[in-house]
Motif scaffolding. Structure first.
Motif, short mmCIF file in Angstrom:
data_model
loop_
_atom_site.label_atom_id
_atom_site.label_comp_id
_atom_site.label_asym_id
_atom_site.label_seq_id
_atom_site.Cartn_x
_atom_site.Cartn_y
_atom_site.Cartn_z
N LEU A 171 -10.34 0.23 11.58
CA LEU A 171 -9.22 -0.26 10.78
C LEU A 171 -9.22 -1.78 10.71
O LEU A 171 -8.93 -2.36 9.66
CB LEU A 171 -7.89 0.25 11.34
N HIS A 223 0.07 -6.85 2.39
CA HIS A 223 -0.75 -8.02 2.73
C HIS A 223 -1.16 -8.78 1.47
O HIS A 223 -1.12 -10.02 1.45
CB HIS A 223 -2.00 -7.59 3.49
N HIS A 224 -1.55 -8.04 0.43
CA HIS A 224 -1.97 -8.70 -0.82
C HIS A 224 -0.81 -9.48 -1.44
O HIS A 224 -1.02 -10.59 -1.96
CB HIS A 224 -2.51 -7.68 -1.81
N ILE A 284 -1.98 3.26 4.78
CA ILE A 284 -2.92 2.13 4.75
C ILE A 284 -2.77 1.36 3.44
O ILE A 284 -2.72 0.12 3.44
CB ILE A 284 -4.37 2.62 4.96
N ARG A 325 -11.75 -2.70 8.17
CA ARG A 325 -11.26 -2.36 6.84
C ARG A 325 -10.28 -3.43 6.36
O ARG A 325 -10.33 -3.87 5.21
CB ARG A 325 -10.57 -0.99 6.86
N PHE A 326 -9.38 -3.86 7.24
CA PHE A 326 -8.39 -4.86 6.84
C PHE A 326 -9.02 -6.24 6.64
O PHE A 326 -8.53 -7.03 5.83
CB PHE A 326 -7.20 -4.88 7.80
N LYS A 327 -10.11 -6.54 7.33
CA LYS A 327 -10.84 -7.79 7.05
C LYS A 327 -11.37 -7.77 5.62
O LYS A 327 -11.29 -8.76 4.90
CB LYS A 327 -11.99 -7.99 8.03
N THR A 379 -10.19 -5.86 3.08
CA THR A 379 -9.09 -5.88 2.11
C THR A 379 -8.44 -7.26 2.05
O THR A 379 -7.88 -7.63 1.02
CB THR A 379 -8.04 -4.79 2.40
N GLN A 380 -8.53 -8.02 3.11
CA GLN A 380 -8.03 -9.40 3.11
C GLN A 380 -8.81 -10.22 2.08
O GLN A 380 -8.24 -11.00 1.32
CB GLN A 380 -8.20 -9.97 4.52
N GLU A 433 0.23 -0.86 3.40
CA GLU A 433 0.01 -2.05 4.22
C GLU A 433 -0.88 -3.06 3.51
O GLU A 433 -0.63 -4.27 3.54
CB GLU A 433 -0.60 -1.67 5.58
N VAL A 434 -1.92 -2.56 2.86
CA VAL A 434 -2.83 -3.44 2.12
C VAL A 434 -2.07 -4.16 1.01
O VAL A 434 -2.20 -5.38 0.83
CB VAL A 434 -4.03 -2.65 1.56
#
Length: 129
Positions: free
Chosen positions: A52, A114-115, A107, A55-57, A59-60, A110-111
């Motif tokens: 995870l 963050h976006h 998820i 994955r978030f790196k 999507t960042q 959350e993405v």
């Protein structure tokens, strides 16, 4: 039952994989098997956390690209395709597709959050420049 088996960890580094409220109440052989299986679960949980994080790196980076080019935080077409894909994968893996969809929806939310934060930060820094 020992206090070590029922005490809560004081910090994140004090995880005791043998901690169980069942200690002393279950046959030792059963307890050993239970702890062995739980050890595999613990390894899987750790792997999930690291996956995870990766994955978030990624999507960042998507969020930065979207903010730079003033693209919307969400992409409903992409999200629908991903959900359909994940449901098929879940079925193939004999995992409840509804669970897989709930997990991916969490998820995705959350993405998008963050976006939106990245876009807001990007807009503020653009206005200050």
């Amino acid at each position: 039952m020992t206090e070590q088996n029922i005490a809560l960890p004081e910090d994140d580094d004090s995880f005791n994989p043998a901690a169980s409220s069942l200690a002393g109440q279950v046959d030792r052989g059963v307890m050993d098997e239970l702890l062995s299986i739980r050890s595999s679960i613990d390894n899987i949980d750790a792997t999930l956390v690291f996956l995870l994080a990766e994955r978030f790196k990624a999507t960042q980076k998507v969020g930065i690209l979207k903010a730079t080019h003033k693209l919307p935080a969400g992409d409903p077409g992409r999200e629908a395709a991903q959900i359909a894909r994940l449901r098929r994968l879940a079925e193939d893996a004999h995992l409840d597709p509804a669970f897989a969809e709930k997990f991916l929806n969490f998820i995705i939310s959350e993405v998008i959050r963050h976006h939106e934060a990245i876009a807001e930060d990007h807009q503020i820094s653009s206005q200050q420049a």
